[in-house]
Design a protein around this motif. Structure first.
Motif, mmCIF file in Angstrom:
data_model
loop_
_atom_site.group_PDB
_atom_site.id
_atom_site.type_symbol
_atom_site.label_atom_id
_atom_site.label_comp_id
_atom_site.label_asym_id
_atom_site.label_seq_id
_atom_site.Cartn_x
_atom_site.Cartn_y
_atom_site.Cartn_z
ATOM 1 N N MET A 81 0.833 -1.209 0.000
ATOM 2 C CA MET A 81 0.000 0.000 0.000
ATOM 3 C C MET A 81 0.866 1.257 0.000
ATOM 4 S SD MET A 81 -3.323 -0.622 2.385
ATOM 5 C CE MET A 81 -3.878 1.041 2.069
ATOM 6 N N LEU A 82 1.890 1.272 0.831
ATOM 7 C CA LEU A 82 2.778 2.438 0.880
ATOM 8 C C LEU A 82 3.473 2.648 -0.465
ATOM 9 C CD1 LEU A 82 4.291 2.011 4.451
ATOM 10 C CD2 LEU A 82 2.778 3.855 3.667
ATOM 11 N N ALA A 83 3.922 1.557 -1.077
ATOM 12 C CA ALA A 83 4.595 1.668 -2.376
ATOM 13 C C ALA A 83 3.638 2.180 -3.455
ATOM 14 C CB ALA A 83 5.182 0.315 -2.779
ATOM 15 N N THR A 84 2.420 1.646 -3.482
ATOM 16 C CA THR A 84 1.470 2.093 -4.510
ATOM 17 C C THR A 84 1.022 3.528 -4.259
ATOM 18 O OG1 THR A 84 -0.380 1.029 -3.365
ATOM 19 C CG2 THR A 84 0.651 -0.214 -5.147
ATOM 20 N N ASN A 85 0.902 3.906 -2.998
ATOM 21 C CA ASN A 85 0.574 5.303 -2.694
ATOM 22 C C ASN A 85 1.703 6.236 -3.125
ATOM 23 O OD1 ASN A 85 -2.066 5.321 -1.650
ATOM 24 N ND2 ASN A 85 -1.329 4.449 0.257
ATOM 25 N N LYS A 86 2.934 5.792 -2.957
ATOM 26 C CA LYS A 86 4.071 6.598 -3.398
ATOM 27 C C LYS A 86 4.038 6.745 -4.924
ATOM 28 C CE LYS A 86 8.115 6.340 -1.365
ATOM 29 N NZ LYS A 86 9.451 5.840 -0.937
ATOM 30 N N ILE A 87 3.745 5.649 -5.618
ATOM 31 C CA ILE A 87 3.649 5.697 -7.077
ATOM 32 C C ILE A 87 2.550 6.673 -7.492
ATOM 33 C CG2 ILE A 87 3.013 4.391 -9.159
ATOM 34 C CD1 ILE A 87 4.385 1.931 -7.771
ATOM 35 N N ASP A 88 1.355 6.515 -6.908
ATOM 36 C CA ASP A 88 0.266 7.449 -7.207
ATOM 37 C C ASP A 88 0.676 8.883 -6.906
ATOM 38 O OD1 ASP A 88 -1.389 5.372 -7.981
ATOM 39 O OD2 ASP A 88 -2.538 5.347 -6.103
ATOM 40 N N GLY A 89 1.376 9.063 -5.805
ATOM 41 C CA GLY A 89 1.794 10.390 -5.378
ATOM 42 C C GLY A 89 2.744 11.063 -6.340
ATOM 43 N N VAL A 90 3.699 10.316 -6.893
ATOM 44 C CA VAL A 90 4.643 10.959 -7.817
ATOM 45 C C VAL A 90 3.939 11.395 -9.101
ATOM 46 C CG1 VAL A 90 6.703 9.859 -6.878
ATOM 47 C CG2 VAL A 90 5.559 8.810 -8.813
ATOM 48 N N PHE B 6 3.664 15.245 -10.163
ATOM 49 C CA PHE B 6 4.117 15.616 -11.498
ATOM 50 C C PHE B 6 3.022 16.410 -12.207
ATOM 51 C CE2 PHE B 6 4.386 15.046 -16.058
ATOM 52 C CZ PHE B 6 5.707 15.382 -16.316
ATOM 53 N N GLY B 7 1.805 15.882 -12.164
ATOM 54 C CA GLY B 7 0.686 16.580 -12.798
ATOM 55 C C GLY B 7 0.471 17.956 -12.202
ATOM 56 N N LYS B 8 0.511 18.020 -10.889
ATOM 57 C CA LYS B 8 0.301 19.294 -10.203
ATOM 58 C C LYS B 8 1.364 20.309 -10.623
ATOM 59 C CE LYS B 8 -0.405 21.254 -5.625
ATOM 60 N NZ LYS B 8 -0.478 20.996 -4.199
ATOM 61 N N LYS B 9 2.618 19.865 -10.689
ATOM 62 C CA LYS B 9 3.706 20.754 -11.094
ATOM 63 C C LYS B 9 3.506 21.245 -12.528
ATOM 64 C CE LYS B 9 8.595 21.177 -11.439
ATOM 65 N NZ LYS B 9 9.839 21.070 -10.967
ATOM 66 N N ASN C 287 -4.440 17.980 -13.746
ATOM 67 C CA ASN C 287 -4.834 17.114 -12.629
ATOM 68 C C ASN C 287 -4.566 15.642 -12.956
ATOM 69 O OD1 ASN C 287 -7.141 15.567 -13.443
ATOM 70 N ND2 ASN C 287 -8.516 17.238 -12.974
ATOM 71 N N GLU C 288 -4.476 14.845 -11.908
ATOM 72 C CA GLU C 288 -4.054 13.446 -12.083
ATOM 73 C C GLU C 288 -5.013 12.625 -12.936
ATOM 74 O OE1 GLU C 288 -6.153 13.329 -7.985
ATOM 75 O OE2 GLU C 288 -5.076 14.796 -9.183
ATOM 76 N N ASN C 289 -6.298 12.920 -12.897
ATOM 77 C CA ASN C 289 -7.246 12.166 -13.720
ATOM 78 C C ASN C 289 -7.092 12.506 -15.196
ATOM 79 O OD1 ASN C 289 -8.442 10.677 -11.632
ATOM 80 N ND2 ASN C 289 -9.777 12.374 -11.102
ATOM 81 N N THR C 290 -6.834 13.766 -15.495
ATOM 82 C CA THR C 290 -6.598 14.161 -16.885
ATOM 83 C C THR C 290 -5.292 13.557 -17.382
ATOM 84 O OG1 THR C 290 -7.831 16.206 -16.537
ATOM 85 C CG2 THR C 290 -6.384 16.128 -18.458
ATOM 86 N N LEU C 291 -4.286 13.540 -16.529
ATOM 87 C CA LEU C 291 -3.016 12.915 -16.887
ATOM 88 C C LEU C 291 -3.215 11.427 -17.181
ATOM 89 C CD1 LEU C 291 0.040 13.382 -17.178
ATOM 90 C CD2 LEU C 291 0.249 12.827 -14.749
ATOM 91 N N ALA C 292 -3.957 10.742 -16.329
ATOM 92 C CA ALA C 292 -4.238 9.316 -16.542
ATOM 93 C C ALA C 292 -5.045 9.109 -17.815
ATOM 94 C CB ALA C 292 -4.983 8.740 -15.342
ATOM 95 N N PHE C 293 -5.972 10.015 -18.093
ATOM 96 C CA PHE C 293 -6.788 9.951 -19.313
ATOM 97 C C PHE C 293 -5.882 9.999 -20.552
ATOM 98 C CE2 PHE C 293 -9.187 12.169 -22.657
ATOM 99 C CZ PHE C 293 -10.310 11.362 -22.763
#
Length: 157
Positions: A12-21, A25-28, A32-38
Protein backbone atom coordinates in the motif's frame (compact mmCIF):
# COMPACT_ATOMS: atom_id res chain seq x y z
CA UNK A 1 -1.50 -12.51 10.10
CA UNK A 2 1.01 -9.89 11.29
CA UNK A 3 3.54 -10.77 8.57
CA UNK A 4 0.85 -10.70 5.87
CA UNK A 5 -0.45 -7.40 7.24
CA UNK A 6 3.04 -5.92 7.08
CA UNK A 7 3.50 -7.12 3.49
CA UNK A 8 0.17 -5.60 2.43
CA UNK A 9 1.05 -2.40 4.28
CA UNK A 10 4.35 -2.16 2.38
CA UNK A 11 2.53 -2.70 -0.92
CA UNK A 12 0.00 0.00 0.00
CA UNK A 13 2.78 2.44 0.88
CA UNK A 14 4.59 1.67 -2.38
CA UNK A 15 1.47 2.09 -4.51
CA UNK A 16 0.57 5.30 -2.69
CA UNK A 17 4.07 6.60 -3.40
CA UNK A 18 3.65 5.70 -7.08
CA UNK A 19 0.27 7.45 -7.21
CA UNK A 20 1.79 10.39 -5.38
CA UNK A 21 4.64 10.96 -7.82
CA UNK A 22 2.20 11.03 -10.74
CA UNK A 23 -0.08 13.38 -8.78
CA UNK A 24 2.82 15.71 -7.93
CA UNK A 25 4.12 15.62 -11.50
CA UNK A 26 0.69 16.58 -12.80
CA UNK A 27 0.30 19.29 -10.20
CA UNK A 28 3.71 20.75 -11.09
CA UNK A 29 2.69 20.77 -14.77
CA UNK A 30 -0.75 22.24 -14.06
CA UNK A 31 -2.73 19.15 -15.05
CA UNK A 32 -4.83 17.11 -12.63
CA UNK A 33 -4.05 13.45 -12.08
CA UNK A 34 -7.25 12.17 -13.72
CA UNK A 35 -6.60 14.16 -16.89
CA UNK A 36 -3.02 12.91 -16.89
CA UNK A 37 -4.24 9.32 -16.54
CA UNK A 38 -6.79 9.95 -19.31
CA UNK A 39 -4.03 11.04 -21.71
CA UNK A 40 -1.83 8.16 -20.59
CA UNK A 41 -4.68 5.75 -21.38
CA UNK A 42 -5.15 7.19 -24.87
CA UNK A 43 -1.44 7.51 -25.63
CA UNK A 44 -1.23 3.86 -26.68
CA UNK A 45 -2.77 4.99 -29.98
CA UNK A 46 -5.76 2.66 -29.71
CA UNK A 47 -9.38 3.79 -29.53
CA UNK A 48 -10.92 3.51 -26.06
CA UNK A 49 -14.44 4.09 -24.81
CA UNK A 50 -15.15 6.24 -21.78
CA UNK A 51 -16.32 3.09 -19.98
CA UNK A 52 -13.05 1.27 -20.72
CA UNK A 53 -10.97 4.15 -19.39
CA UNK A 54 -13.18 4.52 -16.34
CA UNK A 55 -13.04 0.80 -15.53
CA UNK A 56 -9.34 0.23 -16.26
CA UNK A 57 -8.04 3.38 -14.60
CA UNK A 58 -10.66 3.47 -11.82
CA UNK A 59 -11.73 7.01 -12.58
CA UNK A 60 -15.41 7.83 -12.00
CA UNK A 61 -17.42 7.96 -15.22
CA UNK A 62 -18.66 11.44 -14.40
CA UNK A 63 -15.04 12.60 -14.15
CA UNK A 64 -14.16 10.94 -17.46
CA UNK A 65 -17.22 12.54 -19.04
CA UNK A 66 -16.12 15.98 -17.83
CA UNK A 67 -12.60 15.42 -19.16
CA UNK A 68 -14.02 14.27 -22.50
CA UNK A 69 -16.19 17.39 -22.82
CA UNK A 70 -13.22 19.64 -22.05
CA UNK A 71 -10.84 17.81 -24.38
CA UNK A 72 -13.39 17.72 -27.22
CA UNK A 73 -13.82 21.48 -26.91
CA UNK A 74 -10.02 21.94 -27.03
CA UNK A 75 -9.72 19.68 -30.06
CA UNK A 76 -7.47 17.24 -28.19
CA UNK A 77 -9.66 14.18 -28.80
CA UNK A 78 -12.27 12.99 -31.24
CA UNK A 79 -14.76 10.19 -31.44
CA UNK A 80 -14.10 7.48 -33.96
CA UNK A 81 -16.30 4.73 -35.32
CA UNK A 82 -13.69 1.95 -35.28
CA UNK A 83 -15.16 0.50 -32.12
CA UNK A 84 -18.01 -1.88 -32.83
CA UNK A 85 -19.91 -1.37 -29.62
CA UNK A 86 -22.64 0.92 -28.35
CA UNK A 87 -20.02 3.18 -26.80
CA UNK A 88 -18.23 5.72 -28.92
CA UNK A 89 -14.48 5.26 -28.98
CA UNK A 90 -12.11 8.13 -28.33
CA UNK A 91 -8.72 8.79 -29.91
CA UNK A 92 -6.24 11.62 -29.62
CA UNK A 93 -6.13 14.18 -32.40
CA UNK A 94 -2.78 15.51 -33.60
CA UNK A 95 -3.27 18.41 -31.20
CA UNK A 96 -4.04 15.93 -28.43
CA UNK A 97 -0.94 13.88 -29.23
CA UNK A 98 1.21 17.00 -29.01
CA UNK A 99 -0.45 17.95 -25.71
CA UNK A 100 0.00 14.43 -24.31
CA UNK A 101 3.61 14.21 -25.50
CA UNK A 102 4.35 17.49 -23.72
CA UNK A 103 3.73 15.67 -20.41
CA UNK A 104 4.23 12.03 -21.18
CA UNK A 105 7.73 12.29 -22.63
CA UNK A 106 9.19 13.13 -19.21
CA UNK A 107 7.02 10.50 -17.55
CA UNK A 108 8.13 7.79 -19.99
CA UNK A 109 11.77 8.71 -19.44
CA UNK A 110 11.42 8.54 -15.65
CA UNK A 111 9.51 5.24 -15.92
CA UNK A 112 12.15 3.75 -18.23
CA UNK A 113 14.96 4.65 -15.86
CA UNK A 114 13.05 3.42 -12.80
CA UNK A 115 12.04 0.09 -14.35
CA UNK A 116 15.58 -0.50 -15.64
CA UNK A 117 16.98 0.03 -12.15
CA UNK A 118 14.28 -2.19 -10.66
CA UNK A 119 14.87 -5.00 -13.16
CA UNK A 120 18.55 -5.01 -12.24
CA UNK A 121 17.46 -6.23 -8.79
CA UNK A 122 14.25 -8.16 -9.46
CA UNK A 123 12.86 -10.46 -12.12
CA UNK A 124 10.09 -9.10 -14.38
CA UNK A 125 7.70 -11.59 -12.74
CA UNK A 126 7.26 -9.14 -9.87
CA UNK A 127 4.83 -7.27 -12.14
CA UNK A 128 2.71 -10.39 -12.66
CA UNK A 129 2.70 -10.96 -8.90
CA UNK A 130 1.56 -7.40 -8.26
CA UNK A 131 -1.15 -7.72 -10.92
CA UNK A 132 -2.33 -10.97 -9.36
CA UNK A 133 -2.47 -9.39 -5.90
CA UNK A 134 -4.35 -6.43 -7.37
CA UNK A 135 -6.90 -8.71 -9.07
CA UNK A 136 -7.37 -10.83 -5.95
CA UNK A 137 -7.81 -7.76 -3.77
CA UNK A 138 -10.34 -6.35 -6.21
CA UNK A 139 -12.30 -9.61 -6.10
CA UNK A 140 -12.25 -9.68 -2.30
CA UNK A 141 -13.55 -6.12 -2.10
CA UNK A 142 -16.22 -6.92 -4.68
CA UNK A 143 -17.40 -9.73 -2.39
CA UNK A 144 -17.55 -7.30 0.55
CA UNK A 145 -19.52 -4.79 -1.54
CA UNK A 146 -21.89 -7.51 -2.72
CA UNK A 147 -22.38 -8.73 0.86
CA UNK A 148 -23.15 -5.19 1.98
CA UNK A 149 -25.67 -4.76 -0.84
CA UNK A 150 -27.38 -7.98 0.19
CA UNK A 151 -27.45 -6.88 3.84
CA UNK A 152 -29.08 -3.59 2.88
CA UNK A 153 -31.73 -5.38 0.79
CA UNK A 154 -32.61 -7.69 3.67
CA UNK A 155 -32.70 -4.89 6.22
CA UNK A 156 -35.23 -2.92 4.15
CA UNK A 157 -37.88 -5.59 4.54
Amino acid sequence: MDQKYEIVRRIMLATNKIDGVYYLFGKKCGINENTLAFFYALADGKPHSQKEISDEWIIPRTTINSIVKTMLARGSIQFCSEHHTKEKAIVLTETGKEYADKYLTDIYLAEEKAISRTLQKFKPEFVAALEEFSDCLHEEFQEIFQYEKEQIKHEQF
